[in-house]
Design a protein around this motif. Sequence first.
Motif, PDB file in Angstrom:
ATOM      1  N   LEU A   5       0.808  -1.214   0.000  1.00 33.80           N
ATOM      2  CA  LEU A   5       0.000   0.000   0.000  1.00 33.80           C
ATOM      3  C   LEU A   5       0.845   1.270   0.000  1.00 33.80           C
ATOM      4  N   ALA A   6       1.898   1.304   0.813  1.00 41.51           N
ATOM      5  CA  ALA A   6       2.722   2.515   0.883  1.00 41.51           C
ATOM      6  C   ALA A   6       3.315   2.844  -0.473  1.00 41.51           C
ATOM      7  N   GLU A   7       3.820   1.807  -1.177  1.00 39.69           N
ATOM      8  CA  GLU A   7       4.382   2.029  -2.508  1.00 39.69           C
ATOM      9  C   GLU A   7       3.320   2.559  -3.462  1.00 39.69           C
ATOM     10  N   TRP A  43      19.245  11.862  -3.227  1.00 39.24           N
ATOM     11  CA  TRP A  43      18.614  10.648  -2.727  1.00 39.24           C
ATOM     12  C   TRP A  43      17.876   9.982  -3.883  1.00 39.24           C
ATOM     13  N   THR A  44      17.840   8.670  -3.886  1.00 39.63           N
ATOM     14  CA  THR A  44      17.228   7.950  -4.999  1.00 39.63           C
ATOM     15  C   THR A  44      16.039   7.113  -4.536  1.00 39.63           C
ATOM     16  N   MET A  45      15.153   6.808  -5.506  1.00 39.14           N
ATOM     17  CA  MET A  45      13.891   6.135  -5.220  1.00 39.14           C
ATOM     18  C   MET A  45      14.008   4.617  -5.149  1.00 39.14           C
ATOM     19  N   ASP A  46      15.062   4.043  -5.723  1.00 36.87           N
ATOM     20  CA  ASP A  46      15.101   2.596  -5.942  1.00 36.87           C
ATOM     21  C   ASP A  46      14.851   1.786  -4.672  1.00 36.87           C
ATOM     22  N   HIS A  47      15.368   2.236  -3.530  1.00 35.78           N
ATOM     23  CA  HIS A  47      15.168   1.522  -2.266  1.00 35.78           C
ATOM     24  C   HIS A  47      14.593   2.471  -1.209  1.00 35.78           C
ATOM     25  N   TYR A  48      13.862   3.465  -1.666  1.00 30.30           N
ATOM     26  CA  TYR A  48      13.316   4.509  -0.781  1.00 30.30           C
ATOM     27  C   TYR A  48      12.429   3.901   0.315  1.00 30.30           C
ATOM     28  N   HIS A  49      11.520   3.014  -0.060  1.00 25.94           N
ATOM     29  CA  HIS A  49      10.552   2.486   0.917  1.00 25.94           C
ATOM     30  C   HIS A  49      11.245   1.594   1.954  1.00 25.94           C
ATOM     31  N   GLU A  50      12.238   0.857   1.536  1.00 21.99           N
ATOM     32  CA  GLU A  50      13.015   0.067   2.487  1.00 21.99           C
ATOM     33  C   GLU A  50      13.634   0.960   3.553  1.00 21.99           C
ATOM     34  N   TYR A  51      14.217   2.054   3.101  1.00 26.71           N
ATOM     35  CA  TYR A  51      14.866   2.987   4.030  1.00 26.71           C
ATOM     36  C   TYR A  51      13.846   3.628   4.971  1.00 26.71           C
ATOM     37  N   GLN A  52      12.724   4.098   4.417  1.00 24.10           N
ATOM     38  CA  GLN A  52      11.719   4.772   5.232  1.00 24.10           C
ATOM     39  C   GLN A  52      11.103   3.831   6.268  1.00 24.10           C
ATOM     40  N   ARG A  53      10.869   2.585   5.897  1.00 27.27           N
ATOM     41  CA  ARG A  53      10.331   1.626   6.871  1.00 27.27           C
ATOM     42  C   ARG A  53      11.328   1.370   7.991  1.00 27.27           C
ATOM     43  N   ASN A  54      12.600   1.344   7.638  1.00 25.31           N
ATOM     44  CA  ASN A  54      13.607   1.092   8.655  1.00 25.31           C
ATOM     45  C   ASN A  54      13.716   2.249   9.632  1.00 25.31           C
ATOM     46  N   VAL A  55      13.595   3.485   9.122  1.00 20.48           N
ATOM     47  CA  VAL A  55      13.725   4.668   9.972  1.00 20.48           C
ATOM     48  C   VAL A  55      12.457   4.917  10.784  1.00 20.48           C
ATOM     49  N   HIS A  56      11.289   4.807  10.132  1.00 20.14           N
ATOM     50  CA  HIS A  56      10.040   5.234  10.768  1.00 20.14           C
ATOM     51  C   HIS A  56       9.149   4.087  11.233  1.00 20.14           C
ATOM     52  N   SER A  63       2.968   7.958   3.733  1.00 21.51           N
ATOM     53  CA  SER A  63       2.724   7.784   2.298  1.00 21.51           C
ATOM     54  C   SER A  63       1.290   8.171   1.941  1.00 21.51           C
ATOM     55  N   LEU A  64       0.335   7.829   2.814  1.00 21.91           N
ATOM     56  CA  LEU A  64      -1.056   8.225   2.585  1.00 21.91           C
ATOM     57  C   LEU A  64      -1.195   9.743   2.666  1.00 21.91           C
ATOM     58  N   SER A  65      -0.507  10.362   3.629  1.00 23.18           N
ATOM     59  CA  SER A  65      -0.518  11.822   3.748  1.00 23.18           C
ATOM     60  C   SER A  65       0.064  12.466   2.492  1.00 23.18           C
ATOM     61  N   PHE A  66       1.154  11.885   1.968  1.00 18.89           N
ATOM     62  CA  PHE A  66       1.743  12.396   0.735  1.00 18.89           C
ATOM     63  C   PHE A  66       0.738  12.343  -0.408  1.00 18.89           C
ATOM     64  N   LEU A  67       0.002  11.235  -0.514  1.00 18.44           N
ATOM     65  CA  LEU A  67      -0.997  11.117  -1.568  1.00 18.44           C
ATOM     66  C   LEU A  67      -2.073  12.184  -1.411  1.00 18.44           C
ATOM     67  N   GLY A  68      -2.569  12.389  -0.184  1.00 21.59           N
ATOM     68  CA  GLY A  68      -3.585  13.411   0.037  1.00 21.59           C
ATOM     69  C   GLY A  68      -3.096  14.794  -0.328  1.00 21.59           C
ATOM     70  N   SER A  86       8.540  14.530  -4.078  1.00 22.49           N
ATOM     71  CA  SER A  86       8.316  14.174  -5.478  1.00 22.49           C
ATOM     72  C   SER A  86       9.585  14.201  -6.306  1.00 22.49           C
ATOM     73  N   GLN A  87      10.608  14.908  -5.849  1.00 24.97           N
ATOM     74  CA  GLN A  87      11.804  15.061  -6.669  1.00 24.97           C
ATOM     75  C   GLN A  87      12.888  14.038  -6.345  1.00 24.97           C
ATOM     76  N   ILE A  88      12.565  13.018  -5.566  1.00 25.15           N
ATOM     77  CA  ILE A  88      13.491  11.901  -5.401  1.00 25.15           C
ATOM     78  C   ILE A  88      13.349  11.021  -6.637  1.00 25.15           C
ATOM     79  N   LEU A  89      14.437  10.844  -7.367  1.00 21.31           N
ATOM     80  CA  LEU A  89      14.410  10.179  -8.667  1.00 21.31           C
ATOM     81  C   LEU A  89      15.010   8.781  -8.587  1.00 21.31           C
ATOM     82  N   TYR A  90      14.713   7.988  -9.600  1.00 19.13           N
ATOM     83  CA  TYR A  90      15.363   6.695  -9.741  1.00 19.13           C
ATOM     84  C   TYR A  90      16.782   6.894 -10.278  1.00 19.13           C
TER      85      TYR A  90
END
Length: 245
Positions: free
Chosen positions: A2-4, A164-177, A186-191, A210-214
């Motif tokens: 869902l977050a992705e 910063w790059t997107m390729d492993h962004y969600h892995e990093y964010q889950r580890n930190v937060h 992620s839901l807040s970002f979508l809203g 939005s400007q974190i790129l692959y």
Amino acid sequence: MLAEAFFQVGRGLVKDLPPKGREYFAARVWNPTRYDKSSLGGPEIADNERRIIELIERYGEGAQRTMEFGSGPGIYLEAAVKHTSAPEVVGVDVSAKALAASRDRVNSPRLRLVHGDFWSDLELGQADVVICVNAIHHLGRVQDVIERLKKFVKPGGVLIGNVWTMDHYHEYQRNVHGPWRHLGRSLSFLGNAVALRATDGQIHWGAYRSQILYVNEVDAILRSVSTDVLYRSNTRYLTGFAIRC
């Protein structure tokens, strides 16, 4: 997951609308130690810091002037003072708190600190080495930011930075937060992305990502802005670079 999905839809809605983070970052100073508790991110941030300092030492030899945008707590200003003989080391930041932290960290008559916004005309002139680390994606569209940074580099000089790059962004964010907080963010970002698109950018917030790129997108930008990429590293979460201008 869902977050992705939330993040990808939000990123598609935002597209190239650049972040407007002046007020957000003017009230803060980035604290890298906040992320050192992350078993994934901490070591990479420390390794990235080491790599950037090595680039400053390598390309700062003989420099008459160095300049850093988004200088934060002064880690790389300190490196420029220590590892180059440049008579003037300039740090630029929108945050007065960040500049105060830099002044506390770097005690040198060669240091000049400038309080101001990246996109404003601050009459800074040019430098042999220009640095922008951990800030490019916050300042605007990545390509626009890099092209503006190049204008501050003397002909033949070097621009050092990372994104910063997107390729492993969600892995990093889950580890930190943690997984649940990352899902909420992620839901807040979508809203926020829906509001941003619906109002054509009139409703915005300071730190959207939005400007974190692959990685492949970053590589394409580097090739388009310079024919002389001196250094490029791709670690799990960051791409570092040095280009001749």
